[in-house]
Scaffold this motif. Structure first.
Motif, short mmCIF file in Angstrom:
data_model
loop_
_atom_site.label_atom_id
_atom_site.label_comp_id
_atom_site.label_asym_id
_atom_site.label_seq_id
_atom_site.Cartn_x
_atom_site.Cartn_y
_atom_site.Cartn_z
N GLY A 64 0.82 -1.27 0.14
CA GLY A 64 0.05 -0.01 0.02
C GLY A 64 0.92 1.30 0.01
O GLY A 64 0.31 2.34 0.22
N ARG A 65 2.18 0.97 -0.39
CA ARG A 65 2.88 2.34 -0.25
C ARG A 65 4.03 2.37 -1.45
O ARG A 65 4.36 1.31 -2.02
N SER A 66 4.11 3.65 -2.13
CA SER A 66 5.01 3.55 -3.15
C SER A 66 6.12 4.39 -2.75
O SER A 66 7.29 4.19 -3.52
N ARG A 67 6.12 5.03 -1.66
CA ARG A 67 7.19 5.91 -1.36
C ARG A 67 7.95 6.90 -2.33
O ARG A 67 8.97 6.74 -2.54
N THR A 68 7.04 7.41 -3.10
CA THR A 68 7.26 8.14 -4.23
C THR A 68 6.60 9.66 -4.24
O THR A 68 5.28 9.59 -3.69
N LEU A 69 7.53 10.42 -4.31
CA LEU A 69 6.95 12.04 -4.11
C LEU A 69 6.91 12.50 -5.54
O LEU A 69 7.82 12.46 -6.35
N GLY A 70 5.72 12.90 -6.04
CA GLY A 70 5.56 13.64 -7.30
C GLY A 70 5.97 14.93 -7.55
O GLY A 70 5.62 15.70 -6.63
N VAL A 71 6.41 15.58 -8.45
CA VAL A 71 6.99 16.90 -8.53
C VAL A 71 6.35 17.41 -10.01
O VAL A 71 6.59 17.19 -11.00
N MET A 72 5.65 18.60 -9.66
CA MET A 72 4.93 19.22 -10.88
C MET A 72 5.78 20.29 -11.23
O MET A 72 5.88 21.34 -10.03
N PHE A 73 6.43 20.60 -12.53
CA PHE A 73 7.10 21.55 -12.55
C PHE A 73 6.77 22.43 -14.06
O PHE A 73 6.21 21.66 -14.91
N THR A 74 7.11 23.62 -14.38
CA THR A 74 6.98 24.16 -15.47
C THR A 74 8.31 24.12 -16.53
O THR A 74 9.35 24.45 -15.93
N VAL A 75 8.14 23.34 -17.52
CA VAL A 75 9.17 23.29 -18.59
C VAL A 75 9.62 24.74 -18.93
O VAL A 75 8.75 25.77 -19.26
N HIS A 76 11.16 24.66 -18.92
CA HIS A 76 11.77 26.04 -19.58
C HIS A 76 11.93 27.02 -18.24
O HIS A 76 12.66 27.98 -18.36
N GLN A 77 11.28 26.73 -17.00
CA GLN A 77 11.47 27.70 -15.94
C GLN A 77 12.73 27.20 -15.27
O GLN A 77 12.80 26.13 -14.44
#
Length: 341
Positions: A64-77
């Protein structure tokens, strides 16, 4: 399959070559009791020989765990690149993997975030999100979320940002001390921190008795915005309006575009005009003359964001928190005394 297209070795392959059952191989890789020392060493040696690696992600998902953090970013910034550089080591130190998902002109932030959630990320870290407040609040109710560089009051997410007003005040006080009175600000539009920077610029002009000279030019956190502003200022000069003596750009990318346009037109920086950026991204060090800018500590911001996410994942009772970090003016070669009027 592996990167060369070959079938990856499986636990069954290890069991067959080592002459034991698959169940015993599973016990050994889970580090449980039930296998003798010699058998354990033989199984591990065989696994190493054939290149078998246990699928840790699958094991975590089964629990029940992935131990993964997702990061949303803006390309080219470019500042987002600096933040990501700080996110990886802190996440690894705390035992988490990182998955990236970028937003572009043709890919919305919401789509980038949903991709992370579909890959079983336990929390999402949003770098400079532009989403409406309602979406951020709804996202924070669905999962652990951290917003970096943008604060949205009442949204159920953690916030990590710098004291934008303090950074702008440092830059403006420094420019006024150098004798600058015609100071223009290129606005960052809806970019993270833009509203706070705009308010701080106007407040600083009032505080120094320069309110009647205040001028905010609409823009964005892009090089194109700096280029367009440079062309505008040059066209105004050609029609008789004097150039400002200093420009506070919305961020480093905007400052770079402005510098390129001005220097190509023969404007000498900082003799004729001073330029200040914001962020102290790695771009600011790459110019022939370094960019004076307001430094946001990307590594410290990244570390706070990761810790906020992990602490809330591992202690569900924690409420969203906020970290406000102090910026610092970094003086380099693009600023100097105001030219004589």
């Amino acid at each position: 399959m592996d990167a060369s297209g070959r079938q990856r070795p499986t636990m069954a392959d290890v069991a067959e070559k080592a002459g034991v059952s698959r169940a015993l191989v599973s016990i050994i890789f889970r580090n449980q009791a039930g296998a003798g020392r010699e058998t354990r060493e033989r199984v591990l040696r065989v696994a190493d020989e054939i290149g078998y690696r246990p699928d840790s992600a699958a094991r975590l998902l089964a629990r029940g765990r992935s131990r993964t953090l997702g990061v949303m970013f803006t390309v080219h910034q470019t500042f987002h690149t600096d933040l990501i550089t700080g996110i990886y080591p802190e996440a690894e130190r705390l035992g988490y993997d990182v998955l990236l998902s970028g937003s572009t002109q043709g890919r919305s932030e919401a789509k980038a975030v949903e991709a992370l959630l579909s890959h079983r990320c336990e929390a999402v870290i949003l770098l400079g999100p532009d989403a409406r407040p309602g979406y951020l609040d709804e996202l924070g109710q669905r999962t652990v979320a951290v917003s970096v560089s943008r604060r949205v009051p009442q949204a159920h997410v953690d916030f990590v940002h710098s004291a934008e007003g303090k950074g702008v005040r440092q830059a403006m006080d420094y420019l006024v001390e150098l004798g600058h009175h015609r100071i223009v600000h290129i606005d960052g539009g809806r970019g993270p921190g833009s509203a706070e920077r705009r308010r701080a610029y106007r407040a600083a002009m009032r505080r120094h008795g320069l309110e009647d000279r205040a001028r905010v030019i609409p823009g964005h956190h892009t090089e194109d915005s700096g280029v367009e502003t440079g062309r505008l200022l040059l066209a105004e000069r050609d029609s008789g309006r004097p150039l400002p003596t200093a420009v506070l750009a919305g961020n480093d990318r905007c400052a770079m575009g402005l510098l390129m346009t001005l220097t190509r037109a023969g404007i000498e920086v900082p003799r004729d005009l001073s330029v200040v950026g914001y962020d102290d991204s790695h771009l600011s060090h790459l110019m022939p003359i370094g960019l004076t800018t307001v430094r946001q500590d990307a590594v410290l911001m990244a570390e706070h964001a990761v810790r906020f996410a992990v602490e809330r994942l591992e202690n569900g009772e924690l409420q969203p928190r906020e970290a406000v970090l102090d910026p610092k003016l970094v003086v380099r070669g693009t600023t100097g005394p105001a030219p004589a009027e």
